[in-house]
Design a protein around this motif. Structure first.
Motif, PDB file in Angstrom:
ATOM      1  N   GLU A   1      23.564  44.553  43.265  1.00  0.00           N
ATOM      2  CA  GLU A   1      24.173  45.892  43.230  1.00  0.00           C
ATOM      3  C   GLU A   1      25.138  45.717  42.062  1.00  0.00           C
ATOM      4  OE1 GLU A   1      22.280  46.049  47.774  1.00  0.00           O
ATOM      5  OE2 GLU A   1      24.037  45.430  47.924  1.00  0.00           O
ATOM      6  N   SER A   2      26.124  46.776  42.527  1.00  0.00           N
ATOM      7  CA  SER A   2      27.295  47.308  41.660  1.00  0.00           C
ATOM      8  C   SER A   2      28.660  47.195  42.809  1.00  0.00           C
ATOM      9  CB  SER A   2      27.523  48.838  41.650  1.00  0.00           C
ATOM     10  OG  SER A   2      28.733  48.903  40.689  1.00  0.00           O
TER      11      SER A   2
ATOM     12  N   HIS B   1      31.316  48.312  41.687  1.00  0.00           N
ATOM     13  CA  HIS B   1      32.489  49.091  41.407  1.00  0.00           C
ATOM     14  C   HIS B   1      32.154  50.261  42.923  1.00  0.00           C
ATOM     15  CE1 HIS B   1      33.701  48.214  37.758  1.00  0.00           C
ATOM     16  NE2 HIS B   1      32.797  47.288  37.507  1.00  0.00           N
ATOM     17  N   GLU B   2      31.213  50.103  42.875  1.00  0.00           N
ATOM     18  CA  GLU B   2      30.773  51.127  44.334  1.00  0.00           C
ATOM     19  C   GLU B   2      30.619  50.383  45.278  1.00  0.00           C
ATOM     20  OE1 GLU B   2      28.766  54.115  44.253  1.00  0.00           O
ATOM     21  OE2 GLU B   2      29.115  53.641  42.246  1.00  0.00           O
ATOM     22  N   ALA B   3      30.606  49.424  45.793  1.00  0.00           N
ATOM     23  CA  ALA B   3      31.515  48.408  47.247  1.00  0.00           C
ATOM     24  C   ALA B   3      32.812  49.248  46.990  1.00  0.00           C
ATOM     25  CB  ALA B   3      31.054  46.889  46.772  1.00  0.00           C
TER      26      ALA B   3
ATOM     27  N   ARG C   1      33.540  51.108  45.696  1.00  0.00           N
ATOM     28  CA  ARG C   1      34.754  52.563  45.851  1.00  0.00           C
ATOM     29  C   ARG C   1      34.408  53.503  47.623  1.00  0.00           C
ATOM     30  NH1 ARG C   1      31.027  56.644  42.327  1.00  0.00           N
ATOM     31  NH2 ARG C   1      33.074  55.577  41.175  1.00  0.00           N
ATOM     32  N   LYS C   2      33.314  52.622  48.143  1.00  0.00           N
ATOM     33  CA  LYS C   2      33.561  52.634  49.975  1.00  0.00           C
ATOM     34  C   LYS C   2      34.649  51.835  50.124  1.00  0.00           C
ATOM     35  CE  LYS C   2      29.953  51.488  52.801  1.00  0.00           C
ATOM     36  NZ  LYS C   2      29.116  51.154  52.996  1.00  0.00           N
TER      37      LYS C   2
ATOM     38  N   GLU D   1      37.085  54.802  50.438  1.00  0.00           N
ATOM     39  CA  GLU D   1      37.052  55.768  51.070  1.00  0.00           C
ATOM     40  C   GLU D   1      37.878  55.495  52.180  1.00  0.00           C
ATOM     41  OE1 GLU D   1      36.142  59.365  50.143  1.00  0.00           O
ATOM     42  OE2 GLU D   1      37.172  57.763  47.829  1.00  0.00           O
TER      43      GLU D   1
END
Length: 507
Positions: free
Chosen positions: A28-29, A31-33, A35-36, A39
Protein backbone atom coordinates in the motif's frame (compact mmCIF):
# COMPACT_ATOMS: atom_id res chain seq x y z
CA UNK A 1 -23.99 6.06 38.55
CA UNK A 2 -21.04 8.43 38.97
CA UNK A 3 -18.59 5.56 38.61
CA UNK A 4 -20.47 4.25 35.57
CA UNK A 5 -20.35 7.65 33.83
CA UNK A 6 -16.65 7.93 34.60
CA UNK A 7 -16.00 4.50 33.10
CA UNK A 8 -17.98 5.36 29.96
CA UNK A 9 -16.05 8.64 29.62
CA UNK A 10 -12.71 6.84 29.92
CA UNK A 11 -13.75 4.26 27.33
CA UNK A 12 -14.83 6.99 24.92
CA UNK A 13 -11.58 8.89 25.50
CA UNK A 14 -9.56 5.75 24.82
CA UNK A 15 -11.57 5.12 21.68
CA UNK A 16 -11.02 8.67 20.42
CA UNK A 17 -7.25 8.46 21.06
CA UNK A 18 -7.05 5.54 18.63
CA UNK A 19 -9.60 6.88 16.15
CA UNK A 20 -6.88 8.73 14.28
CA UNK A 21 -4.87 5.63 13.41
CA UNK A 22 -4.21 4.77 9.76
CA UNK A 23 -2.79 1.33 9.00
CA UNK A 24 -0.47 0.83 6.02
CA UNK A 25 0.21 -2.72 4.87
CA UNK A 26 2.98 -3.89 2.49
CA UNK A 27 2.10 -2.97 -1.07
CA UNK A 28 0.00 0.00 0.00
CA UNK A 29 1.00 3.62 -0.53
CA UNK A 30 2.54 5.80 2.18
CA UNK A 31 1.53 8.80 0.10
CA UNK A 32 -2.14 7.77 0.18
CA UNK A 33 -1.99 7.25 3.94
CA UNK A 34 -0.53 10.72 4.41
CA UNK A 35 -3.18 12.20 2.11
CA UNK A 36 -5.91 10.61 4.23
CA UNK A 37 -4.40 12.12 7.38
CA UNK A 38 -4.20 15.49 5.62
CA UNK A 39 -7.90 15.39 4.75
CA UNK A 40 -8.74 14.69 8.37
CA UNK A 41 -6.77 17.79 9.34
CA UNK A 42 -8.33 19.85 6.56
CA UNK A 43 -11.86 19.03 7.67
CA UNK A 44 -11.05 19.04 11.39
CA UNK A 45 -12.43 15.50 11.57
CA UNK A 46 -12.97 13.78 14.95
CA UNK A 47 -10.04 11.48 14.14
CA UNK A 48 -7.66 14.40 14.83
CA UNK A 49 -8.50 14.27 18.53
CA UNK A 50 -5.40 13.19 20.43
CA UNK A 51 -3.27 13.03 17.30
CA UNK A 52 -3.08 11.05 14.09
CA UNK A 53 -0.88 7.97 13.92
CA UNK A 54 0.15 6.35 10.65
CA UNK A 55 1.23 2.83 11.58
CA UNK A 56 3.32 1.10 8.91
CA UNK A 57 3.25 -2.66 9.16
CA UNK A 58 6.42 -4.73 8.80
CA UNK A 59 7.71 -4.85 5.23
CA UNK A 60 9.78 -2.98 2.65
CA UNK A 61 8.28 0.20 1.21
CA UNK A 62 10.12 1.26 -1.94
CA UNK A 63 9.95 4.96 -2.74
CA UNK A 64 9.88 6.33 -6.28
CA UNK A 65 9.49 9.87 -4.95
CA UNK A 66 9.95 11.34 -1.48
CA UNK A 67 7.19 11.44 1.08
CA UNK A 68 6.47 15.18 1.22
CA UNK A 69 5.00 16.38 4.53
CA UNK A 70 3.52 19.86 4.02
CA UNK A 71 2.12 22.69 6.17
CA UNK A 72 -1.35 21.15 5.66
CA UNK A 73 -0.09 18.14 7.65
CA UNK A 74 0.67 20.29 10.70
CA UNK A 75 0.12 18.66 14.04
CA UNK A 76 -0.15 20.42 17.37
CA UNK A 77 1.32 19.71 20.78
CA UNK A 78 -1.93 17.99 21.79
CA UNK A 79 -2.50 16.38 18.39
CA UNK A 80 0.80 15.46 16.70
CA UNK A 81 1.27 13.55 13.47
CA UNK A 82 3.05 10.30 14.31
CA UNK A 83 4.54 8.09 11.60
CA UNK A 84 5.73 4.86 13.14
CA UNK A 85 6.74 1.37 12.23
CA UNK A 86 5.47 -1.85 13.66
CA UNK A 87 9.03 -2.86 14.45
CA UNK A 88 11.98 -0.71 13.46
CA UNK A 89 14.15 -3.49 12.05
CA UNK A 90 11.30 -4.82 9.92
CA UNK A 91 9.46 -1.69 8.81
CA UNK A 92 11.73 -0.29 6.12
CA UNK A 93 11.33 2.83 3.99
CA UNK A 94 13.89 2.47 1.23
CA UNK A 95 15.16 3.55 -2.14
CA UNK A 96 17.72 2.07 -4.50
CA UNK A 97 20.90 0.26 -3.67
CA UNK A 98 23.78 2.75 -3.78
CA UNK A 99 26.03 3.10 -6.81
CA UNK A 100 28.79 0.53 -6.74
CA UNK A 101 32.46 1.40 -7.22
CA UNK A 102 35.21 -0.82 -8.57
CA UNK A 103 38.74 0.32 -7.82
CA UNK A 104 41.05 -0.27 -10.77
CA UNK A 105 44.37 1.44 -10.05
CA UNK A 106 46.07 0.74 -7.79
CA UNK A 107 44.37 -2.52 -6.94
CA UNK A 108 44.53 -1.74 -3.24
CA UNK A 109 45.09 1.45 -1.25
CA UNK A 110 46.14 4.69 -2.93
CA UNK A 111 49.07 5.70 -5.14
CA UNK A 112 51.14 8.89 -5.02
CA UNK A 113 50.68 11.35 -7.87
CA UNK A 114 53.78 12.68 -9.66
CA UNK A 115 52.60 16.21 -10.49
CA UNK A 116 49.64 18.50 -9.77
CA UNK A 117 49.66 21.20 -12.46
CA UNK A 118 47.38 24.17 -11.71
CA UNK A 119 48.28 25.91 -14.98
CA UNK A 120 47.39 23.06 -17.33
CA UNK A 121 44.81 21.61 -14.91
CA UNK A 122 46.29 18.14 -15.11
CA UNK A 123 47.54 15.49 -12.73
CA UNK A 124 50.45 13.26 -13.69
CA UNK A 125 50.44 9.73 -12.32
CA UNK A 126 52.35 6.47 -12.83
CA UNK A 127 51.02 4.85 -16.01
CA UNK A 128 48.21 2.42 -15.20
CA UNK A 129 47.80 -0.97 -16.93
CA UNK A 130 46.40 -1.02 -20.47
CA UNK A 131 43.00 -2.31 -19.39
CA UNK A 132 42.60 0.66 -17.06
CA UNK A 133 43.60 3.13 -19.79
CA UNK A 134 40.92 1.64 -22.03
CA UNK A 135 38.16 1.80 -19.41
CA UNK A 136 35.35 4.28 -19.96
CA UNK A 137 33.74 6.40 -17.24
CA UNK A 138 36.79 6.54 -15.02
CA UNK A 139 36.94 8.83 -12.03
CA UNK A 140 39.87 9.84 -9.86
CA UNK A 141 39.52 10.12 -6.08
CA UNK A 142 42.12 12.54 -4.70
CA UNK A 143 43.27 12.71 -1.08
CA UNK A 144 43.45 16.38 -0.02
CA UNK A 145 44.31 16.45 3.67
CA UNK A 146 40.91 17.25 5.24
CA UNK A 147 38.81 16.48 2.15
CA UNK A 148 38.65 14.40 -0.99
CA UNK A 149 37.85 15.32 -4.57
CA UNK A 150 36.09 13.08 -7.07
CA UNK A 151 37.11 14.05 -10.62
CA UNK A 152 35.64 12.55 -13.78
CA UNK A 153 38.45 11.66 -16.16
CA UNK A 154 38.32 13.39 -19.55
CA UNK A 155 41.56 12.20 -21.14
CA UNK A 156 44.70 10.22 -20.33
CA UNK A 157 47.90 10.83 -22.33
CA UNK A 158 50.58 8.19 -21.86
CA UNK A 159 54.17 9.41 -21.77
CA UNK A 160 56.13 6.25 -21.08
CA UNK A 161 55.95 5.37 -17.40
CA UNK A 162 53.99 8.58 -16.73
CA UNK A 163 50.44 9.48 -17.73
CA UNK A 164 48.94 12.97 -17.80
CA UNK A 165 45.28 13.04 -16.78
CA UNK A 166 42.79 15.83 -17.54
CA UNK A 167 39.27 16.17 -16.19
CA UNK A 168 35.75 17.25 -17.05
CA UNK A 169 34.01 20.48 -16.07
CA UNK A 170 32.98 21.92 -13.72
CA UNK A 171 35.20 19.98 -11.34
CA UNK A 172 38.41 20.66 -13.29
CA UNK A 173 38.15 24.42 -12.83
CA UNK A 174 37.10 24.15 -9.19
CA UNK A 175 39.85 21.69 -8.33
CA UNK A 176 42.68 23.74 -9.76
CA UNK A 177 41.54 27.31 -9.03
CA UNK A 178 40.60 27.07 -5.37
CA UNK A 179 43.66 27.04 -3.05
CA UNK A 180 42.31 25.11 -0.05
CA UNK A 181 42.49 22.20 0.06
CA UNK A 182 44.74 21.10 -2.78
CA UNK A 183 47.23 18.26 -2.99
CA UNK A 184 50.85 19.11 -2.28
CA UNK A 185 53.52 17.14 -4.10
CA UNK A 186 56.28 15.95 -1.82
CA UNK A 187 56.54 16.67 1.86
CA UNK A 188 53.73 15.20 3.89
CA UNK A 189 52.95 11.64 2.92
CA UNK A 190 49.41 11.09 1.77
CA UNK A 191 48.08 14.46 0.76
CA UNK A 192 48.83 13.82 -2.90
CA UNK A 193 47.48 10.28 -3.08
CA UNK A 194 44.85 9.09 -5.53
CA UNK A 195 43.02 6.09 -6.88
CA UNK A 196 41.22 5.38 -10.16
CA UNK A 197 37.89 3.63 -10.18
CA UNK A 198 34.82 3.07 -12.30
CA UNK A 199 31.29 3.70 -11.07
CA UNK A 200 28.06 2.04 -12.05
CA UNK A 201 26.35 4.75 -14.12
CA UNK A 202 22.96 4.73 -12.48
CA UNK A 203 20.86 7.57 -11.10
CA UNK A 204 18.71 6.48 -8.20
CA UNK A 205 16.43 8.14 -5.67
CA UNK A 206 18.32 10.44 -3.29
CA UNK A 207 15.49 11.77 -1.09
CA UNK A 208 13.04 9.63 0.86
CA UNK A 209 11.29 12.06 3.24
CA UNK A 210 10.92 15.86 3.11
CA UNK A 211 9.28 17.76 5.98
CA UNK A 212 8.73 21.34 4.84
CA UNK A 213 6.58 23.67 6.93
CA UNK A 214 4.93 20.97 9.05
CA UNK A 215 5.22 21.13 12.85
CA UNK A 216 4.74 18.53 15.56
CA UNK A 217 5.69 15.53 13.45
CA UNK A 218 7.16 12.41 15.07
CA UNK A 219 8.91 9.49 13.41
CA UNK A 220 9.30 6.32 15.47
CA UNK A 221 10.53 2.75 15.09
CA UNK A 222 11.47 2.70 11.40
CA UNK A 223 14.42 1.78 9.24
CA UNK A 224 15.33 4.28 6.52
CA UNK A 225 17.84 2.90 4.04
CA UNK A 226 19.29 2.79 0.54
CA UNK A 227 19.62 6.10 -1.23
CA UNK A 228 21.90 7.11 -4.08
CA UNK A 229 24.19 10.11 -4.51
CA UNK A 230 23.97 11.26 -8.10
CA UNK A 231 26.05 14.44 -8.06
CA UNK A 232 29.52 12.90 -8.68
CA UNK A 233 28.20 11.11 -11.75
CA UNK A 234 27.34 14.43 -13.44
CA UNK A 235 29.45 17.17 -11.83
CA UNK A 236 32.24 15.49 -9.95
CA UNK A 237 32.69 16.45 -6.32
CA UNK A 238 35.18 19.10 -5.19
CA UNK A 239 34.65 20.21 -1.61
CA UNK A 240 35.63 23.00 0.73
CA UNK A 241 35.29 21.15 4.03
CA UNK A 242 32.85 18.84 5.76
CA UNK A 243 31.52 17.41 2.50
CA UNK A 244 30.22 20.74 1.12
CA UNK A 245 30.68 20.79 -2.67
CA UNK A 246 32.02 23.92 -4.27
CA UNK A 247 29.93 25.57 -6.99
CA UNK A 248 32.40 28.42 -7.49
CA UNK A 249 35.81 29.11 -6.02
CA UNK A 250 38.98 31.02 -6.72
CA UNK A 251 41.95 32.74 -5.11
CA UNK A 252 42.29 36.50 -4.59
CA UNK A 253 45.56 36.89 -6.49
CA UNK A 254 46.16 40.64 -6.85
CA UNK A 255 44.77 42.07 -3.62
CA UNK A 256 44.19 39.35 -1.02
CA UNK A 257 42.39 40.34 2.13
CA UNK A 258 38.98 41.75 3.03
CA UNK A 259 37.89 44.23 5.73
CA UNK A 260 37.10 41.50 8.26
CA UNK A 261 40.18 39.41 7.46
CA UNK A 262 43.21 41.09 5.93
CA UNK A 263 44.88 37.79 5.12
CA UNK A 264 41.97 36.08 3.38
CA UNK A 265 42.77 34.82 -0.11
CA UNK A 266 40.30 32.05 -0.86
CA UNK A 267 36.74 32.71 -2.00
CA UNK A 268 34.20 29.91 -2.05
CA UNK A 269 30.51 29.32 -2.66
CA UNK A 270 29.09 25.96 -1.66
CA UNK A 271 25.85 24.04 -1.93
CA UNK A 272 24.29 21.71 0.60
CA UNK A 273 24.76 17.96 0.09
CA UNK A 274 21.60 16.04 -0.68
CA UNK A 275 19.91 14.26 2.24
CA UNK A 276 17.72 11.19 2.61
CA UNK A 277 15.55 12.96 5.20
CA UNK A 278 15.20 16.76 5.08
CA UNK A 279 13.51 19.06 7.60
CA UNK A 280 13.05 22.79 7.00
CA UNK A 281 10.67 25.59 8.02
CA UNK A 282 9.42 23.50 10.92
CA UNK A 283 9.57 22.97 14.66
CA UNK A 284 9.06 19.94 16.89
CA UNK A 285 10.00 17.38 14.24
CA UNK A 286 11.42 14.47 16.21
CA UNK A 287 13.03 11.12 15.46
CA UNK A 288 13.01 8.28 17.98
CA UNK A 289 14.21 4.72 17.51
CA UNK A 290 15.03 5.17 13.81
CA UNK A 291 17.77 3.17 12.07
CA UNK A 292 19.35 5.25 9.29
CA UNK A 293 21.21 2.68 7.24
CA UNK A 294 23.20 2.58 3.98
CA UNK A 295 22.36 6.12 2.87
CA UNK A 296 24.67 7.55 0.25
CA UNK A 297 24.95 11.25 1.21
CA UNK A 298 23.56 13.02 4.32
CA UNK A 299 21.17 10.89 6.36
CA UNK A 300 19.17 13.53 8.31
CA UNK A 301 19.36 17.27 7.70
CA UNK A 302 17.76 20.07 9.74
CA UNK A 303 18.31 22.74 7.11
CA UNK A 304 16.88 26.15 8.07
CA UNK A 305 14.07 27.77 10.03
CA UNK A 306 13.98 24.81 12.40
CA UNK A 307 13.79 24.68 16.19
CA UNK A 308 12.87 22.50 19.15
CA UNK A 309 13.64 19.16 17.53
CA UNK A 310 14.98 15.99 19.14
CA UNK A 311 16.83 12.97 17.77
CA UNK A 312 17.07 10.23 20.38
CA UNK A 313 17.71 6.51 20.49
CA UNK A 314 18.55 6.33 16.79
CA UNK A 315 21.25 4.41 14.95
CA UNK A 316 23.23 5.81 12.02
CA UNK A 317 25.25 3.11 10.28
CA UNK A 318 27.18 3.03 6.99
CA UNK A 319 26.34 6.58 5.96
CA UNK A 320 27.99 7.86 2.78
CA UNK A 321 28.15 11.48 3.96
CA UNK A 322 27.31 13.23 7.22
CA UNK A 323 24.87 11.42 9.51
CA UNK A 324 23.16 14.46 11.08
CA UNK A 325 23.55 17.96 9.69
CA UNK A 326 21.95 21.08 11.16
CA UNK A 327 22.01 24.82 10.56
CA UNK A 328 23.25 26.99 7.73
CA UNK A 329 26.75 26.63 6.34
CA UNK A 330 26.41 29.88 4.40
CA UNK A 331 25.41 28.08 1.24
CA UNK A 332 25.18 29.97 -2.04
CA UNK A 333 24.35 32.73 -2.80
CA UNK A 334 26.47 33.68 0.24
CA UNK A 335 30.26 33.46 0.22
CA UNK A 336 31.26 31.21 3.09
CA UNK A 337 34.09 33.26 4.63
CA UNK A 338 32.09 36.40 5.43
CA UNK A 339 30.93 36.98 9.02
CA UNK A 340 27.16 36.45 9.28
CA UNK A 341 25.07 37.30 12.33
CA UNK A 342 21.56 36.24 11.30
CA UNK A 343 21.99 32.58 10.40
CA UNK A 344 22.22 30.95 13.84
CA UNK A 345 18.76 32.23 14.76
CA UNK A 346 17.37 30.06 11.96
CA UNK A 347 18.43 26.80 13.63
CA UNK A 348 18.16 26.49 17.40
CA UNK A 349 17.36 24.13 20.23
CA UNK A 350 18.18 20.91 18.40
CA UNK A 351 18.91 18.00 20.75
CA UNK A 352 20.86 14.93 19.61
CA UNK A 353 20.83 12.53 22.54
CA UNK A 354 21.88 8.90 23.05
CA UNK A 355 22.33 7.86 19.44
CA UNK A 356 24.93 5.62 17.79
CA UNK A 357 26.99 6.84 14.82
CA UNK A 358 29.04 4.08 13.19
CA UNK A 359 30.91 4.18 9.87
CA UNK A 360 29.92 7.64 8.68
CA UNK A 361 31.54 9.40 5.75
CA UNK A 362 32.09 6.19 3.81
CA UNK A 363 31.52 7.74 0.36
CA UNK A 364 32.82 11.24 1.07
CA UNK A 365 35.69 10.87 3.52
CA UNK A 366 35.48 14.57 4.38
CA UNK A 367 31.99 14.25 5.85
CA UNK A 368 31.46 13.80 9.60
CA UNK A 369 29.16 12.02 12.02
CA UNK A 370 27.49 15.14 13.47
CA UNK A 371 27.92 18.43 11.60
CA UNK A 372 26.29 21.59 13.01
CA UNK A 373 26.94 24.94 11.32
CA UNK A 374 25.42 28.26 12.38
CA UNK A 375 23.31 27.12 15.36
CA UNK A 376 22.42 28.25 18.87
CA UNK A 377 21.07 26.59 22.03
CA UNK A 378 21.86 23.11 20.68
CA UNK A 379 22.81 20.04 22.71
CA UNK A 380 24.79 17.01 21.55
CA UNK A 381 24.87 14.59 24.47
CA UNK A 382 25.66 10.98 25.37
CA UNK A 383 26.15 9.78 21.81
CA UNK A 384 28.57 7.09 20.65
CA UNK A 385 30.60 8.03 17.58
CA UNK A 386 33.05 5.59 15.99
CA UNK A 387 34.73 4.79 12.66
CA UNK A 388 34.68 8.14 10.84
CA UNK A 389 37.17 9.06 8.13
CA UNK A 390 37.43 12.71 9.18
CA UNK A 391 36.13 14.37 12.37
CA UNK A 392 33.50 13.05 14.76
CA UNK A 393 31.36 15.83 16.28
CA UNK A 394 31.67 19.26 14.60
CA UNK A 395 29.99 22.51 15.56
CA UNK A 396 30.45 25.99 14.13
CA UNK A 397 31.26 27.64 10.81
CA UNK A 398 32.65 30.94 9.60
CA UNK A 399 36.34 30.94 10.65
CA UNK A 400 35.83 34.24 12.50
CA UNK A 401 36.27 35.72 16.00
CA UNK A 402 33.40 38.15 15.34
CA UNK A 403 29.83 37.82 16.57
CA UNK A 404 28.03 35.14 14.56
CA UNK A 405 24.92 34.60 16.68
CA UNK A 406 26.20 31.13 17.59
CA UNK A 407 25.99 30.63 21.37
CA UNK A 408 24.83 28.36 24.19
CA UNK A 409 25.86 25.15 22.43
CA UNK A 410 26.69 22.07 24.48
CA UNK A 411 28.72 18.95 23.65
CA UNK A 412 28.37 16.82 26.77
CA UNK A 413 29.00 13.21 27.75
CA UNK A 414 29.75 11.78 24.30
CA UNK A 415 32.13 8.93 23.48
CA UNK A 416 34.21 9.34 20.31
CA UNK A 417 36.70 6.81 18.96
CA UNK A 418 38.30 5.67 15.69
CA UNK A 419 38.06 9.02 13.92
CA UNK A 420 40.42 10.47 11.28
CA UNK A 421 40.64 7.00 9.73
CA UNK A 422 41.60 8.37 6.30
CA UNK A 423 42.07 12.16 6.51
CA UNK A 424 43.71 14.54 8.95
CA UNK A 425 43.42 18.11 10.25
CA UNK A 426 40.63 16.45 12.22
CA UNK A 427 39.24 16.24 15.72
CA UNK A 428 37.16 13.86 17.76
CA UNK A 429 35.33 17.06 18.67
CA UNK A 430 35.95 19.94 16.24
CA UNK A 431 34.89 23.58 16.60
CA UNK A 432 35.00 26.81 14.59
CA UNK A 433 34.43 30.49 15.42
CA UNK A 434 33.08 32.39 18.39
CA UNK A 435 30.29 30.66 20.37
CA UNK A 436 29.82 32.39 23.75
CA UNK A 437 28.53 30.41 26.75
CA UNK A 438 29.16 27.07 25.05
CA UNK A 439 30.50 23.90 26.70
CA UNK A 440 32.57 20.82 25.88
CA UNK A 441 32.35 18.72 29.04
CA UNK A 442 32.46 15.12 30.28
CA UNK A 443 33.31 13.59 26.90
CA UNK A 444 35.52 10.54 26.37
CA UNK A 445 37.68 10.82 23.26
CA UNK A 446 40.29 8.43 21.92
CA UNK A 447 43.43 9.37 20.04
CA UNK A 448 42.98 9.79 16.26
CA UNK A 449 43.19 6.56 14.28
CA UNK A 450 46.41 5.65 12.55
CA UNK A 451 45.39 6.61 9.03
CA UNK A 452 47.25 4.94 6.17
CA UNK A 453 48.01 8.19 4.27
CA UNK A 454 47.75 11.08 6.73
CA UNK A 455 50.87 11.09 8.86
CA UNK A 456 51.57 14.73 9.76
CA UNK A 457 49.88 14.45 13.18
CA UNK A 458 47.31 17.18 12.55
CA UNK A 459 44.68 15.32 14.49
CA UNK A 460 43.47 16.10 18.00
CA UNK A 461 41.03 14.74 20.55
CA UNK A 462 39.52 18.23 20.84
CA UNK A 463 40.36 20.50 17.91
CA UNK A 464 39.75 24.20 18.58
CA UNK A 465 40.18 25.41 15.04
CA UNK A 466 40.02 28.82 13.34
CA UNK A 467 39.11 31.46 15.93
CA UNK A 468 37.18 29.14 18.24
CA UNK A 469 36.12 31.11 21.30
CA UNK A 470 33.52 31.21 24.07
CA UNK A 471 33.78 27.55 25.15
CA UNK A 472 34.26 26.12 28.63
CA UNK A 473 36.22 22.86 28.38
CA UNK A 474 35.97 20.67 31.46
CA UNK A 475 36.35 17.07 32.64
CA UNK A 476 36.94 15.44 29.26
CA UNK A 477 38.80 12.14 29.18
CA UNK A 478 41.29 12.29 26.34
CA UNK A 479 43.44 9.27 25.58
CA UNK A 480 47.16 9.78 26.18
CA UNK A 481 49.59 8.36 23.66
CA UNK A 482 53.32 8.00 24.37
CA UNK A 483 54.29 9.19 20.90
CA UNK A 484 51.75 12.06 20.85
CA UNK A 485 51.58 13.55 24.35
CA UNK A 486 50.85 17.09 23.06
CA UNK A 487 47.98 16.19 20.76
CA UNK A 488 45.07 16.10 23.19
CA UNK A 489 43.69 19.62 22.66
CA UNK A 490 44.75 21.98 19.91
CA UNK A 491 44.96 25.39 21.57
CA UNK A 492 47.09 27.48 19.26
CA UNK A 493 48.87 27.68 15.95
CA UNK A 494 51.34 29.99 14.26
CA UNK A 495 49.55 32.92 12.65
CA UNK A 496 46.02 34.13 13.34
CA UNK A 497 44.21 30.81 12.87
CA UNK A 498 44.00 30.16 16.60
CA UNK A 499 41.44 30.03 19.42
CA UNK A 500 40.32 33.26 21.05
CA UNK A 501 40.92 34.67 24.55
CA UNK A 502 37.61 33.67 26.10
CA UNK A 503 38.07 29.91 26.27
CA UNK A 504 37.98 28.54 29.82
CA UNK A 505 40.07 25.42 30.43
CA UNK A 506 39.11 23.69 33.68
CA UNK A 507 40.75 20.36 33.08
Amino acid sequence: MKHLLTSIFLLLTAHLSYAGEIIVNPGESLHEALRKAREWRRTNAPQCHGGITITIKAGRYYMNEPLFIRPEDNGTEESPLVIRGEEYTHTIICGDVKQQHTQLFPKEGMERMIDFNTTDRTITIPTPPKEVLETKHLEMVVHQRWAIAILRVKDMIVQGDKTVVSFMEPESRLEFEHPWPQPVIGGERGNSSFLLRTTEQHDGIEKLIIVDGANYVQFKDLTIENTCWNRPLHKGHVTLQGGFPLIDAYKLKENPGLPWDDGLENQAWVERPVSAVTVRNAHHVDFEGILFHHLAATALDYVYNVSDCTVTGCGFEHIGGTAIMAGSFAESPMEVHRPYTHLAERCKNIKVHRNNFLWCGEEDWGAVAIGFGYVKDCTISENWVAHTNYSGICIGWGWTPLDTGMKNNRIIGNKVSDYACQLYDAGGIYTLSNQPNSFICDNEISQPAKAPYATNYRGFCIYLDARTDGFTIDNNKTAVSADRPDRLIRRDEIGDNHPGPNIIFKQ
